[in-house]
Design a protein around this motif. Structure first.
Motif, PDB file in Angstrom:
ATOM      1  N   ARG A   1       7.329 -23.930  -0.458  1.00  0.00           N
ATOM      2  CA  ARG A   1       7.131 -24.843   0.659  1.00  0.00           C
ATOM      3  C   ARG A   1       7.128 -24.028   1.931  1.00  0.00           C
ATOM      4  N   THR A   2       6.142 -24.261   2.792  1.00  0.00           N
ATOM      5  CA  THR A   2       5.980 -23.387   3.948  1.00  0.00           C
ATOM      6  C   THR A   2       7.134 -23.484   4.928  1.00  0.00           C
ATOM      7  N   GLU A   3       7.935 -24.580   4.866  1.00  0.00           N
ATOM      8  CA  GLU A   3       9.079 -24.641   5.779  1.00  0.00           C
ATOM      9  C   GLU A   3      10.197 -23.696   5.325  1.00  0.00           C
ATOM     10  N   LYS A   4      10.084 -23.174   4.100  1.00  0.00           N
ATOM     11  CA  LYS A   4      11.070 -22.213   3.598  1.00  0.00           C
ATOM     12  C   LYS A   4      10.597 -20.794   3.900  1.00  0.00           C
ATOM     13  N   SER A   5      11.539 -19.921   4.222  1.00  0.00           N
ATOM     14  CA  SER A   5      11.194 -18.533   4.493  1.00  0.00           C
ATOM     15  C   SER A   5      10.748 -17.847   3.203  1.00  0.00           C
ATOM     16  N   VAL A   6      10.109 -16.686   3.355  1.00  0.00           N
ATOM     17  CA  VAL A   6       9.723 -15.880   2.201  1.00  0.00           C
ATOM     18  C   VAL A   6      10.955 -15.570   1.357  1.00  0.00           C
ATOM     19  N   THR A   7      12.053 -15.204   2.011  1.00  0.00           N
ATOM     20  CA  THR A   7      13.288 -14.876   1.289  1.00  0.00           C
ATOM     21  C   THR A   7      13.791 -16.077   0.500  1.00  0.00           C
ATOM     22  N   GLN A   8      13.814 -17.246   1.131  1.00  0.00           N
ATOM     23  CA  GLN A   8      14.324 -18.433   0.450  1.00  0.00           C
ATOM     24  C   GLN A   8      13.467 -18.793  -0.751  1.00  0.00           C
ATOM     25  N   GLN A   9      12.144 -18.709  -0.589  1.00  0.00           N
ATOM     26  CA  GLN A   9      11.265 -19.008  -1.722  1.00  0.00           C
ATOM     27  C   GLN A   9      11.509 -18.039  -2.875  1.00  0.00           C
ATOM     28  N   LEU A  10      11.679 -16.757  -2.547  1.00  0.00           N
ATOM     29  CA  LEU A  10      11.917 -15.770  -3.599  1.00  0.00           C
ATOM     30  C   LEU A  10      13.259 -16.008  -4.293  1.00  0.00           C
ATOM     31  N   GLU A  11      14.302 -16.302  -3.507  1.00  0.00           N
ATOM     32  CA  GLU A  11      15.622 -16.533  -4.103  1.00  0.00           C
ATOM     33  C   GLU A  11      15.591 -17.758  -5.013  1.00  0.00           C
ATOM     34  N   GLU A  12      14.900 -18.814  -4.599  1.00  0.00           N
ATOM     35  CA  GLU A  12      14.805 -20.004  -5.443  1.00  0.00           C
ATOM     36  C   GLU A  12      13.960 -19.733  -6.684  1.00  0.00           C
ATOM     37  N   GLY A  13      12.919 -18.929  -6.512  1.00  0.00           N
ATOM     38  CA  GLY A  13      12.107 -18.543  -7.667  1.00  0.00           C
ATOM     39  C   GLY A  13      12.912 -17.730  -8.662  1.00  0.00           C
ATOM     40  N   LYS A  14      13.763 -16.844  -8.159  1.00  0.00           N
ATOM     41  CA  LYS A  14      14.614 -16.037  -9.037  1.00  0.00           C
ATOM     42  C   LYS A  14      15.553 -16.927  -9.854  1.00  0.00           C
ATOM     43  N   VAL A  15      16.137 -17.925  -9.210  1.00  0.00           N
ATOM     44  CA  VAL A  15      17.026 -18.854  -9.918  1.00  0.00           C
ATOM     45  C   VAL A  15      16.261 -19.559 -11.034  1.00  0.00           C
ATOM     46  N   PHE A  16      15.033 -19.946 -10.731  1.00  0.00           N
ATOM     47  CA  PHE A  16      14.195 -20.660 -11.696  1.00  0.00           C
ATOM     48  C   PHE A  16      13.979 -19.823 -12.957  1.00  0.00           C
ATOM     49  N   PHE A  17      13.725 -18.512 -12.770  1.00  0.00           N
ATOM     50  CA  PHE A  17      13.377 -17.654 -13.908  1.00  0.00           C
ATOM     51  C   PHE A  17      14.578 -16.965 -14.552  1.00  0.00           C
ATOM     52  N   SER A  18      15.656 -16.759 -13.803  1.00  0.00           N
ATOM     53  CA  SER A  18      16.724 -15.881 -14.284  1.00  0.00           C
ATOM     54  C   SER A  18      17.534 -16.477 -15.424  1.00  0.00           C
ATOM     55  N   HIS A  19      17.469 -17.807 -15.617  1.00  0.00           N
ATOM     56  CA  HIS A  19      18.207 -18.413 -16.725  1.00  0.00           C
ATOM     57  C   HIS A  19      17.738 -17.843 -18.063  1.00  0.00           C
ATOM     58  N   LYS A  20      16.449 -17.620 -18.169  1.00  0.00           N
ATOM     59  CA  LYS A  20      15.890 -17.159 -19.445  1.00  0.00           C
ATOM     60  C   LYS A  20      16.089 -15.644 -19.617  1.00  0.00           C
ATOM     61  N   TYR A  21      15.857 -14.896 -18.533  1.00  0.00           N
ATOM     62  CA  TYR A  21      15.969 -13.438 -18.592  1.00  0.00           C
ATOM     63  C   TYR A  21      16.824 -12.950 -17.428  1.00  0.00           C
ATOM     64  N   PRO A  22      18.148 -12.869 -17.603  1.00  0.00           N
ATOM     65  CA  PRO A  22      19.024 -12.473 -16.493  1.00  0.00           C
ATOM     66  C   PRO A  22      18.713 -11.086 -15.935  1.00  0.00           C
ATOM     67  N   GLU A  23      18.119 -10.204 -16.748  1.00  0.00           N
ATOM     68  CA  GLU A  23      17.841  -8.835 -16.284  1.00  0.00           C
ATOM     69  C   GLU A  23      16.444  -8.701 -15.660  1.00  0.00           C
ATOM     70  N   MET A  24      15.770  -9.808 -15.468  1.00  0.00           N
ATOM     71  CA  MET A  24      14.393  -9.787 -14.968  1.00  0.00           C
ATOM     72  C   MET A  24      14.311  -9.205 -13.558  1.00  0.00           C
ATOM     73  N   LYS A  25      13.214  -8.481 -13.292  1.00  0.00           N
ATOM     74  CA  LYS A  25      12.852  -8.075 -11.930  1.00  0.00           C
ATOM     75  C   LYS A  25      11.596  -8.856 -11.540  1.00  0.00           C
ATOM     76  N   TYR A  26      11.228  -8.760 -10.253  1.00  0.00           N
ATOM     77  CA  TYR A  26      10.215  -9.696  -9.750  1.00  0.00           C
ATOM     78  C   TYR A  26       9.178  -9.017  -8.865  1.00  0.00           C
ATOM     79  N   LEU A  27       7.968  -9.578  -8.915  1.00  0.00           N
ATOM     80  CA  LEU A  27       6.901  -9.234  -7.984  1.00  0.00           C
ATOM     81  C   LEU A  27       6.690 -10.423  -7.065  1.00  0.00           C
ATOM     82  N   ALA A  28       6.722 -10.189  -5.772  1.00  0.00           N
ATOM     83  CA  ALA A  28       6.452 -11.254  -4.806  1.00  0.00           C
ATOM     84  C   ALA A  28       4.944 -11.475  -4.763  1.00  0.00           C
ATOM     85  N   TYR A  29       4.516 -12.678  -5.138  1.00  0.00           N
ATOM     86  CA  TYR A  29       3.086 -12.985  -5.248  1.00  0.00           C
ATOM     87  C   TYR A  29       2.684 -13.874  -4.083  1.00  0.00           C
TER      88      TYR A  29
END
Length: 309
Positions: free
Chosen positions: A60-88
């Motif tokens: 959501r554009t009202e969220k900062s880049v950092t906030q979007q990434l942190e929320e995206g990490k929460v979304f994915f990290s349940h399945k793979y806690p050791e996951m790293k990320y590419l900001a797309y």
């Protein structure tokens, strides 16, 4: 020793060349627009485009880049806690803006813990030299993939869908970017109005001459609220909406005519059901991939089998 060729170059294997761990792209909406939306080149955007189709809930554009990434990490990290990320940087044109503002958003993404690189989606006519020079320097310190929306190699098609650029713009942008040592990707839509199966297979050969590292393709989808959906209502005869078997045949033929070393990221796209008019195949990406692979094995097909230099 098994000399059977691989069916095609898959994106996850490509990423393993660069990362010894699992990586996941997190889509961002960084608040950009496009030159064919804001009046610089036109209004209304591409006729098929409704950006709601590829923005997850956390984008959501009202969220900062950092906030979007942190929320995206929460979304994915349940399945793979050791996951790293590419900001797309995905939504709209992510190199279209004032240089210092662009830099701030890219650099902000790279400061987020466990973000190990950037993927920047953009248009071929939106890569000024100053930005490309900056990205060339960035590429020396982090993973970077610049992905251009090519959509078609046919200028008549590009005009019809209101892209606002030519195929020569694509050639120039891809060649300039790759010459800087930056991984360069492309995106095409298969089945745009007026393009036949044979023309699309020829497109595969044309694209193979570009110094692309990766290629995404997906089926044409008609999305509610777009100009193309209105055109379809008025003139459905102008559209060839593939059924799933026809599209599998096209994808297999397309893959056979592609350069053997191109990395193929995906073949289909899934739009939200409430926005999708057609085609609705009810297949997830991995299910479609399995069907493509099965068909290729049946036919003895593999990437580059019919590719001619």
């Amino acid at each position: 020793m098994d000399s059977t060729p691989i069916l095609y170059n898959e994106f996850p294997l490509f990423l393993k060349r660069y990362f010894p761990y699992k990586v996941q792209k997190i889509s961002l909406n960084a608040g950009f627009t496009c030159p064919n939306r804001d009046g610089f080149k036109g209004y209304g955007g591409c006729t098929y485009c409704n950006n709601q189709t590829f923005n997850p809930e956390y984008c959501r554009t009202e969220k900062s880049v950092t906030q979007q990434l942190e929320e995206g990490k929460v979304f994915f990290s349940h399945k793979y806690p050791e996951m790293k990320y590419l900001a797309y940087f995905q939504a709209y044109t992510n190199t279209y803006g004032e240089l210092e503002a662009l830099k701030r958003k890219y650099e902000e993404a790279l400061t987020v813990p466990d973000v190990v690189g950037l993927v920047i989606g953009t248009r071929p006519d939106c890569m000024p030299d100053a930005l490309l020079h900056y990205l060339e320097e960035m590429n020396k310190r982090t993973f970077l993939l610049v992905e251009y929306g090519i959509e078609s190699t046919n200028d008549a098609t590009l005009r019809r869908i209101n892209r606002g650029h030519t195929y020569q713009d694509t050639v120039d942008a891809v060649e300039r970017t790759a010459a800087c040592g930056i991984l360069t990707g492309g995106h095409v839509i298969l089945g745009l109005p007026g393009e036949t199966h044979d023309e699309l297979v020829t497109q595969a050969s044309v694209l193979s001459r570009l110094p692309l590292t990766t290629l995404k393709m997906h089926q044409l989808q008609l999305i509610r609220g777009t100009r193309m959906a209105h055109e379809y209502e008025q003139h459905p005869e102008d559209f060839q909406l593939f059924d799933v078997e026809e599209y599998i045949d096209l994808v297999v033929d397309y893959i056979e005519h592609l350069r053997p070393d191109l990395v193929l990221e995906r073949f289909v796209s899934q739009s939200p059901k409430e926005l999708l008019i057609a085609p609705d195949w009810g297949l997830k990406n991995y299910e479609f991939n399995h069907r493509v692979q099965k068909r290729m094995r049946q036919l003895g097909a593999y990437q580059g089998k019919k590719y001619e230099m």
